[in-house]
Each structure stands twice: as structure tokens, then as C-alpha cells.
Scaffold this motif. Structure first.
Motif, PDB file in Angstrom:
ATOM      1  N   GLU A  96      -4.712  -4.776   5.477  1.00 26.64           N
ATOM      2  CA  GLU A  96      -6.151  -4.796   5.741  1.00 26.64           C
ATOM      3  C   GLU A  96      -6.924  -4.127   4.606  1.00 26.64           C
ATOM      4  OE1 GLU A  96      -9.114  -2.697   8.878  1.00 26.64           O
ATOM      5  OE2 GLU A  96      -7.382  -3.722   9.719  1.00 26.64           O
ATOM      6  N   THR A  97      -6.418  -3.022   4.133  1.00 24.53           N
ATOM      7  CA  THR A  97      -7.054  -2.301   3.032  1.00 24.53           C
ATOM      8  C   THR A  97      -6.936  -3.085   1.739  1.00 24.53           C
ATOM      9  OG1 THR A  97      -6.470  -0.223   4.090  1.00 24.53           O
ATOM     10  CG2 THR A  97      -7.116  -0.107   1.810  1.00 24.53           C
ATOM     11  N   GLN A  98      -5.804  -3.746   1.545  1.00 26.52           N
ATOM     12  CA  GLN A  98      -5.596  -4.499   0.314  1.00 26.52           C
ATOM     13  C   GLN A  98      -6.553  -5.673   0.196  1.00 26.52           C
ATOM     14  OE1 GLN A  98      -1.440  -5.456   0.019  1.00 26.52           O
ATOM     15  NE2 GLN A  98      -0.841  -3.341   0.326  1.00 26.52           N
ATOM     16  N   SER A  99      -6.955  -6.247   1.324  1.00 29.36           N
ATOM     17  CA  SER A  99      -7.884  -7.374   1.266  1.00 29.36           C
ATOM     18  C   SER A  99      -9.331  -6.907   1.063  1.00 29.36           C
ATOM     19  CB  SER A  99      -7.782  -8.211   2.545  1.00 29.36           C
ATOM     20  OG  SER A  99      -8.203  -7.451   3.662  1.00 29.36           O
ATOM     21  N   ALA A 100      -9.579  -5.620   1.257  1.00 27.10           N
ATOM     22  CA  ALA A 100     -10.918  -5.057   1.022  1.00 27.10           C
ATOM     23  C   ALA A 100     -11.107  -4.819  -0.471  1.00 27.10           C
ATOM     24  CB  ALA A 100     -11.084  -3.753   1.797  1.00 27.10           C
TER      25      ALA A 100
ATOM     26  N   GLU B  52       0.033   9.412   1.096  1.00 23.35           N
ATOM     27  CA  GLU B  52       1.479   9.196   1.180  1.00 23.35           C
ATOM     28  C   GLU B  52       1.995   9.557   2.566  1.00 23.35           C
ATOM     29  OE1 GLU B  52       3.952  10.473  -2.264  1.00 23.35           O
ATOM     30  OE2 GLU B  52       2.020  11.298  -2.899  1.00 23.35           O
ATOM     31  N   ARG B  53       1.523  10.657   3.138  1.00 22.84           N
ATOM     32  CA  ARG B  53       1.996  11.088   4.448  1.00 22.84           C
ATOM     33  C   ARG B  53       1.578  10.135   5.549  1.00 22.84           C
ATOM     34  NH1 ARG B  53      -0.125  16.746   5.056  1.00 22.84           N
ATOM     35  NH2 ARG B  53      -0.982  16.601   2.976  1.00 22.84           N
ATOM     36  N   LEU B  54       0.458   9.458   5.376  1.00 17.91           N
ATOM     37  CA  LEU B  54       0.012   8.504   6.384  1.00 17.91           C
ATOM     38  C   LEU B  54       0.960   7.317   6.505  1.00 17.91           C
ATOM     39  CD1 LEU B  54      -3.821   8.341   5.686  1.00 17.91           C
ATOM     40  CD2 LEU B  54      -2.698   9.392   7.648  1.00 17.91           C
ATOM     41  N   HIS B  55       1.681   7.007   5.450  1.00 17.06           N
ATOM     42  CA  HIS B  55       2.505   5.807   5.445  1.00 17.06           C
ATOM     43  C   HIS B  55       3.988   6.085   5.288  1.00 17.06           C
ATOM     44  CE1 HIS B  55      -0.962   3.246   5.575  1.00 17.06           C
ATOM     45  NE2 HIS B  55      -1.528   4.054   4.710  1.00 17.06           N
TER      46      HIS B  55
ATOM     47  N   VAL C  15      -2.356   6.354  -7.024  1.00 14.33           N
ATOM     48  CA  VAL C  15      -3.104   5.951  -5.832  1.00 14.33           C
ATOM     49  C   VAL C  15      -4.080   4.829  -6.164  1.00 14.33           C
ATOM     50  CG1 VAL C  15      -4.672   6.714  -4.005  1.00 14.33           C
ATOM     51  CG2 VAL C  15      -2.882   8.252  -4.840  1.00 14.33           C
ATOM     52  N   GLY C  16      -4.835   4.965  -7.244  1.00 16.39           N
ATOM     53  CA  GLY C  16      -5.822   3.961  -7.619  1.00 16.39           C
ATOM     54  C   GLY C  16      -6.639   4.444  -8.798  1.00 16.39           C
TER      55      GLY C  16
ATOM     56  N   GLN D  98      -8.067  -1.039  -7.658  1.00 15.93           N
ATOM     57  CA  GLN D  98      -6.772  -1.150  -8.332  1.00 15.93           C
ATOM     58  C   GLN D  98      -5.742  -0.302  -7.583  1.00 15.93           C
ATOM     59  OE1 GLN D  98      -6.182  -2.810 -11.448  1.00 15.93           O
ATOM     60  NE2 GLN D  98      -8.272  -3.566 -11.559  1.00 15.93           N
ATOM     61  N   LEU D  99      -5.738  -0.434  -6.247  1.00 18.37           N
ATOM     62  CA  LEU D  99      -4.946   0.433  -5.384  1.00 18.37           C
ATOM     63  C   LEU D  99      -3.447   0.176  -5.508  1.00 18.37           C
ATOM     64  CD1 LEU D  99      -7.135   0.117  -2.175  1.00 18.37           C
ATOM     65  CD2 LEU D  99      -7.170   1.957  -3.870  1.00 18.37           C
ATOM     66  N   ASN D 100      -2.681   1.214  -5.271  1.00 15.28           N
ATOM     67  CA  ASN D 100      -1.232   1.116  -5.184  1.00 15.28           C
ATOM     68  C   ASN D 100      -0.915   0.385  -3.882  1.00 15.28           C
ATOM     69  OD1 ASN D 100       1.504   1.536  -4.675  1.00 15.28           O
ATOM     70  ND2 ASN D 100       1.495   3.601  -5.504  1.00 15.28           N
ATOM     71  N   THR D 101      -0.412  -0.821  -3.965  1.00 17.01           N
ATOM     72  CA  THR D 101      -0.185  -1.650  -2.777  1.00 17.01           C
ATOM     73  C   THR D 101       0.879  -1.080  -1.839  1.00 17.01           C
ATOM     74  OG1 THR D 101       1.356  -3.046  -4.020  1.00 17.01           O
ATOM     75  CG2 THR D 101      -0.947  -3.765  -3.904  1.00 17.01           C
ATOM     76  N   GLU D 102       1.729  -0.202  -2.334  1.00 11.96           N
ATOM     77  CA  GLU D 102       2.757   0.407  -1.490  1.00 11.96           C
ATOM     78  C   GLU D 102       2.184   1.475  -0.567  1.00 11.96           C
ATOM     79  OE1 GLU D 102       5.990   1.757  -3.893  1.00 11.96           O
ATOM     80  OE2 GLU D 102       6.297  -0.206  -4.793  1.00 11.96           O
ATOM     81  N   LEU D 103       1.003   1.995  -0.882  1.00 14.62           N
ATOM     82  CA  LEU D 103       0.416   3.068  -0.083  1.00 14.62           C
ATOM     83  C   LEU D 103      -0.558   2.579   0.977  1.00 14.62           C
ATOM     84  CD1 LEU D 103      -0.369   5.755  -2.799  1.00 14.62           C
ATOM     85  CD2 LEU D 103       1.607   5.621  -1.282  1.00 14.62           C
ATOM     86  N   PHE D 104      -1.110   1.380   0.803  1.00 19.06           N
ATOM     87  CA  PHE D 104      -2.159   0.915   1.699  1.00 19.06           C
ATOM     88  C   PHE D 104      -1.716  -0.336   2.428  1.00 19.06           C
ATOM     89  CE2 PHE D 104      -4.179   3.366  -1.633  1.00 19.06           C
ATOM     90  CZ  PHE D 104      -4.999   4.209  -0.904  1.00 19.06           C
TER      91      PHE D 104
END
Length: 101
Positions: A57-61, A85-88, A26-27, A48-54
Motif C-alpha cells: 500500500e505504501t509502495q503504491s503511494a 525496521e521494527r514495524l516490519h 529507508v529513502g 525512493q523508498l526501500n521496498t523491503e521496509l514498506f
């Protein structure tokens, strides 16, 4: 005295990797959100977020804050519920048909 009864500093959580209970990265913990009145951790600030999960908009934060109630285990890594994971998860075709109807 066993290891769990020895008090540890909360800063030991910083830098630990966070995984879902399904083993998906996740990060990484950058900081902690604290409730000073109740003397407890209320959230983990991840980067250092997992880009596949977010989403984009979140990735630019700078990162995200995960509620501490999602934490299931803390050890060499931190395990959280698979809520992210369930959110996406992709929608099923049935869901798409219902929306289009």
C-alpha cells in the motif's frame, strides 16, 4: 565560528538519503513538513523508498512522511530511529502460536 552554529537553509535537507541507525537505507528526502507557527520541521517526506521496509500500500503511494522526532543525526546523510525496521520484523513462532490459540 563552528559549522553547527552557522544557520543553514532547510532546503539543504532535500535530496539527502535517510538511513536507520542500523545502517539500513529507508529513502530519500523529497520535501519537508513544517509548522510555520512554531518555526520548526515536523516531518520528512521520503520517496525512493526501500521496498523491503514498506508494505504494498505504501509502495503504491508517492512516498511516506517520517516524523522529525525520529531524526537522530543530520550530516551528509540523515539517521533516524529504527522504528520502521521494527514495524516490519517477522513475527516469532511464539507470537504465531499465541495468535492461533
Amino acid at each position: 565560528m563552528d559549522k553547527e552554529s552557522i544557520p543553514q537553509e532547510i532546503t539543504t535537507l532535500v535530496g539527502r538519503e535517510v538511513y536507520s541507525n542500523n545502517g539500513v537505507f529507508v529513502g530519500e528526502v523529497e520535501d519537508l513538513r513544517l509548522d510555520l507557527d512554531r518555526h520548526e520541521i515536523t516531518g520528512l517526506a521520503l520517496y525512493q523508498l526501500n521496498t523491503e521496509l514498506f508494505d504494498a500500500e505504501t509502495q503504491s503511494a508517492r512516498g511516506v512522511i517520517v516524523p522529525y522526532r525520529w531524526v537522530q543525526a543530520v550530516g551528509d546523510v540523515i539517521i533516524i530511529n529504527d522504528v520502521v525496521e521494527r514495524l516490519h520484523q517477522p513475527e516469532t513462532e511464539e507470537d504465531e502460536e499465541e495468535v492461533a490459540a
